[in-house]
Design a protein around this motif. Sequence first.
Motif, short mmCIF file in Angstrom:
data_model
loop_
_atom_site.label_atom_id
_atom_site.label_comp_id
_atom_site.label_asym_id
_atom_site.label_seq_id
_atom_site.Cartn_x
_atom_site.Cartn_y
_atom_site.Cartn_z
N TYR A 1 0.83 -1.21 0.00
CA TYR A 1 0.00 0.00 0.00
C TYR A 1 0.86 1.26 0.00
CZ TYR A 1 -4.24 -2.71 0.88
OH TYR A 1 -5.30 -3.57 0.76
N LEU A 2 1.92 1.25 0.79
CA LEU A 2 2.81 2.41 0.83
C LEU A 2 3.52 2.59 -0.51
CD1 LEU A 2 4.32 2.01 4.42
CD2 LEU A 2 2.82 3.84 3.62
N SER A 3 3.88 1.48 -1.14
CA SER A 3 4.53 1.54 -2.45
C SER A 3 3.57 2.10 -3.50
CB SER A 3 5.00 0.14 -2.85
OG SER A 3 5.58 0.17 -4.14
N LYS A 4 2.31 1.65 -3.46
CA LYS A 4 1.31 2.17 -4.39
C LYS A 4 1.06 3.66 -4.15
CE LYS A 4 -1.36 -2.11 -5.09
NZ LYS A 4 -2.67 -2.79 -4.85
N ILE B 1 -7.56 7.58 -7.28
CA ILE B 1 -7.68 6.25 -6.70
C ILE B 1 -8.96 5.56 -7.18
CG2 ILE B 1 -8.09 4.99 -4.53
CD1 ILE B 1 -6.22 7.08 -3.20
N ASN B 2 -10.05 6.29 -7.19
CA ASN B 2 -11.35 5.69 -7.53
C ASN B 2 -11.55 5.51 -9.03
OD1 ASN B 2 -12.35 5.32 -4.93
ND2 ASN B 2 -13.25 7.35 -4.84
N ALA C 1 -6.36 5.72 2.13
CA ALA C 1 -7.49 5.68 1.21
C ALA C 1 -7.50 4.37 0.42
CB ALA C 1 -7.44 6.87 0.25
N LEU C 2 -6.33 3.91 -0.01
CA LEU C 2 -6.24 2.64 -0.73
C LEU C 2 -6.67 1.47 0.15
CD1 LEU C 2 -2.81 3.19 -2.54
CD2 LEU C 2 -5.04 2.99 -3.66
N ILE C 3 -6.23 1.49 1.40
CA ILE C 3 -6.60 0.43 2.35
C ILE C 3 -8.11 0.42 2.58
CG2 ILE C 3 -6.40 -0.30 4.76
CD1 ILE C 3 -3.51 0.84 4.69
N LEU C 4 -8.69 1.58 2.81
CA LEU C 4 -10.13 1.67 3.06
C LEU C 4 -10.94 1.23 1.84
CD1 LEU C 4 -10.19 5.10 4.92
CD2 LEU C 4 -10.79 2.88 5.91
N LYS C 5 -10.48 1.61 0.66
CA LYS C 5 -11.21 1.25 -0.55
C LYS C 5 -11.26 -0.26 -0.74
CE LYS C 5 -11.23 1.68 -5.56
NZ LYS C 5 -10.47 2.09 -6.77
N GLU C 6 -10.12 -0.91 -0.47
CA GLU C 6 -10.04 -2.35 -0.73
C GLU C 6 -10.58 -3.20 0.42
OE1 GLU C 6 -6.22 -3.63 -2.02
OE2 GLU C 6 -6.04 -2.09 -3.57
N LYS C 7 -10.43 -2.72 1.65
CA LYS C 7 -10.81 -3.56 2.80
C LYS C 7 -12.15 -3.21 3.43
CE LYS C 7 -6.15 -4.91 4.13
NZ LYS C 7 -6.38 -6.34 3.86
N LEU C 8 -12.56 -1.96 3.30
CA LEU C 8 -13.80 -1.55 3.97
C LEU C 8 -14.94 -1.29 2.98
CD1 LEU C 8 -15.15 -0.70 6.68
CD2 LEU C 8 -14.44 1.65 6.14
N LEU C 9 -14.62 -0.68 1.86
CA LEU C 9 -15.64 -0.23 0.94
C LEU C 9 -15.84 -1.15 -0.25
CD1 LEU C 9 -14.70 3.57 0.92
CD2 LEU C 9 -16.25 2.36 2.46
N GLN C 10 -15.09 -2.22 -0.30
CA GLN C 10 -15.22 -3.17 -1.40
C GLN C 10 -16.55 -3.88 -1.32
OE1 GLN C 10 -13.98 -3.45 -4.52
NE2 GLN C 10 -11.95 -4.00 -3.78
N THR C 11 -17.31 -3.85 -2.38
CA THR C 11 -18.64 -4.50 -2.39
C THR C 11 -18.59 -5.81 -3.17
OG1 THR C 11 -19.23 -3.20 -4.36
CG2 THR C 11 -19.85 -2.30 -2.24
#
Length: 222
Positions: free
Chosen positions: A8-11, A69-70, A212-222
Amino acid sequence: MTNEIKTYLSKATAILKSNINLMFLPAALGVLFYIPADSDQPVGFIFFLPLIILFIIMPLIYGQYIEIINNNRKISYTQIFNTHWFNFFVISLCLGIPILVFSISGAIFGSHIFGINRILSIVIDILSIYIFPLVFLLKKRFTCIPLGIKCLLGNFNFSLPLVLLSAIPTILHLFSIQPSDAAASASPILLLNYIFWLISLIIDFIVFIAAALILKEKLLQT
């Protein structure tokens, strides 16, 4: 540090580098914080003008990174302002109230609370790691505060690298030196302060993008 958080930090670093032009204005404004004011000019104006400008443009830059990101694109700053700025302002105000209260109390009662303010600032920066990305991702306000804190505390070990990074800007600020006269502004002191500012800015954006990347993939992924 786990390989996953390194990814994630690399991205986040790659996104920052490929859109480095977004940093130009806040990077330039950073110099103004360390230029000594003329004796005939009010110090407050010199300091608060770039601070106000930063407060206006930073959420616009955050919004662009969220759009990248989105949707892998940039949108107009007018659209970002209309969508996100008020939410950012409200949450910034809420999170800044404790520091403001301590500062006012110190001014009224003459208490030496510089150290407490710094510690409080670091704590709030850490607690905000996921709050501000959520404000932009969800386009909401008050629900993002408890949810962001829950995301941090519930995954603290995983988020520890972000926590450590978030503390660095405030620590660097402790080592910055305010020049006492106009001659000092041309000295290496100004360059050193600017380097600290630039490092803090880079860290701030990397932590925001990574969160933001972490939240998108782990929390907001549907």
